[in-house]
Design a protein around this motif. Structure first.
Motif, PDB file in Angstrom:
ATOM      1  N   LEU A  58       1.009  -0.909   0.036  1.00  0.00           N
ATOM      2  CA  LEU A  58       0.070   0.023   0.020  1.00  0.00           C
ATOM      3  C   LEU A  58       1.057   1.260  -0.467  1.00  0.00           C
ATOM      4  O   LEU A  58       0.637   2.117  -0.051  1.00  0.00           O
ATOM      5  N   ARG A  80       1.892   2.016  -2.958  1.00  0.00           N
ATOM      6  CA  ARG A  80       0.847   1.954  -4.187  1.00  0.00           C
ATOM      7  C   ARG A  80       1.182   1.059  -5.326  1.00  0.00           C
ATOM      8  O   ARG A  80       1.082   1.534  -6.863  1.00  0.00           O
ATOM      9  N   GLN A  87      -8.892   0.273   4.326  1.00  0.00           N
ATOM     10  CA  GLN A  87      -7.748   1.071   3.500  1.00  0.00           C
ATOM     11  C   GLN A  87      -7.550   0.930   1.734  1.00  0.00           C
ATOM     12  O   GLN A  87      -7.211   2.003   1.659  1.00  0.00           O
ATOM     13  N   TYR A 131      -7.894   3.365  -0.547  1.00  0.00           N
ATOM     14  CA  TYR A 131      -6.367   3.587  -1.118  1.00  0.00           C
ATOM     15  C   TYR A 131      -7.142   3.698  -2.918  1.00  0.00           C
ATOM     16  O   TYR A 131      -7.086   4.595  -4.062  1.00  0.00           O
ATOM     17  N   GLU A 168      -9.494   6.824  -3.581  1.00  0.00           N
ATOM     18  CA  GLU A 168      -8.645   8.060  -3.614  1.00  0.00           C
ATOM     19  C   GLU A 168      -7.626   8.523  -5.235  1.00  0.00           C
ATOM     20  O   GLU A 168      -7.536   8.883  -5.839  1.00  0.00           O
ATOM     21  N   GLU A 169      -7.689   6.762  -5.743  1.00  0.00           N
ATOM     22  CA  GLU A 169      -7.217   6.213  -6.996  1.00  0.00           C
ATOM     23  C   GLU A 169      -7.918   7.158  -8.181  1.00  0.00           C
ATOM     24  O   GLU A 169      -8.213   7.643  -9.198  1.00  0.00           O
TER      25      GLU A 169
END
Ligand code: C2E
Ligand code: MG
Ligand code: MG
Ligand code: MG
Length: 292
Positions: A35, A38, A89, A93, A96-97
């Motif tokens: 994570l 990325r 989480q 993620y 957000e992406e």
């Protein structure tokens, strides 16, 4: 492993369990750093509007891209993230992406179609979940109509009240809501009467060759008619043949998501496809299927 002539199955079983355990341990030990580094990438699979034959929106589907280039599908690591309570989480993620990508398109003056993100049922147990998604959306200043949340109703088995409360909160916050995998497992028609969903995704299970195709299509017709009465749109998932598309048009299904039109693709490929669609006069060419 010592192979014995008397119990070949035992040997096989033991080997595969051992392999699986090893993989899980491996995944577990790499999750957090993956994570941070990325290593997760978002693929997009278009949903095609059956009336226009054009891409109407897409679903964000996560993949794990190892440094060696190997791409691991979500079914292999999502259960481990759930067991380790790290799925929140990972889902954030992805959210957000997706928001970052949409922001980029908006800033560049390019068209932006809605994207749906999957959230694990475990997130419904996390009190801060809705607020966090609002925070992400606001941070990237994404118009609410560009985002949809997909969830399975399997949570109802444990806690129907929690499901309704959370979905109502999501709706209140401006997110469109989609019931994923309907028809797989414990789908409950009675739930539909209370759940303020915008979209129902009919699971691929319904379209796999069963023993009585006509009965299957009768059920699909019934589900489509029923939810349309509640102003809920229908998406048929996992559609692979033009014949299925033809039948889906007949029963009045709204959207199709499946290999017959598009596989999940990288962001770059999806952007290229959107550009092509914009340049093509409506109705555009879609995948292998000709538009109506
Ligand atoms: P899903 O949300 O039901 O996504 C649809 C799955 O069906 C995707 O598998 C997609 O690649 C596959 N699919 C689409 N069209 C076809 C078709 O025509 N034929 C067949 N055989 N399959 C098709 P994928 O990408 O491997 O994802 C599997 C599941 O992993 C998803 O099912 C979803 O439950 C979960 N998942 C994916 N991304 C996320 C994520 O960001 N967060 C969470 N919590 N779960 C995710
Ligand atoms: Mg989904
Ligand atoms: Mg699904
Ligand atoms: Mg079938």
């Amino acid at each position: 492993m010592v192979k014995t002539k008397t119990s070949p199955n035992y040997v096989y079983y033991n080997d595969s369990i051992r392999r699986k355990l090893w993989e899980e341990k491996d995944i577990e030990s790499r999750m957090a750093s993956a994570l941070e580094r990325r290593e997760f990438v978002v693929y997009y699979q278009p949903k095609v509007d059956l009336r226009t034959g054009r891409i109407a929106s897409s679903e964000a589907l996560v993949r794990w891209k190892l440094s060696g280039g190997r791409v691991i599908p979500p079914d292999q690591f999502i259960p481990v993230f759930e067991r380790k309570f790290m799925i929140g989480q990972l889902d954030q993620y992805v959210m957000e992406e997706v928001c970052r990508w949409l922001r980029g398109r908006l800033d560049a003056g390019e068209s932006a179609l809605p994207v749906s993100v999957n959230v694990s049922r475990l997130q419904f147990y996390d009190e801060g979940f809705v607020d966090r998604y609002v925070e992400i959306r606001d941070r990237f200043q994404i118009p609410p109509e560009l985002l949809e949340i997909e969830f399975t109703e399997s949570i109802v088995l444990d806690n129907a009240g929690l499901l309704l409360r959370t979905v109502n909160a999501l709706k209140q916050a401006g997110f469109a809501c989609s019931i994923d995998d309907f028809g797989k497992g414990y789908s409950s028609l009675s739930l539909l009467k209370d759940l303020p969903a915008d979209t129902l995704k009919i699971d691929r299970f319904f379209f796999e060759d069963g023993t009585d195709e006509e009965r299957e299509w009768a059920i699909i017709q019934g589900v489509v008619d029923l939810v349309h009465r509640f102003h809920i749109h229908t998406v048929a998932e996992g559609i692979e043949t033009p014949e299925q598309v033809r039948r889906l048009r007949e029963v009045g299904c709204d959207y199709v998501q499946g290999f017959v039109f598009y596989h999940p693709m990288t962001q770059e490929d999806y952007e290229r496809e959107l550009r092509r669609q914009e340049e093509a006069p409506a109705p555009s060419r879609c995948g292998k299927e000709q538009a109506p």
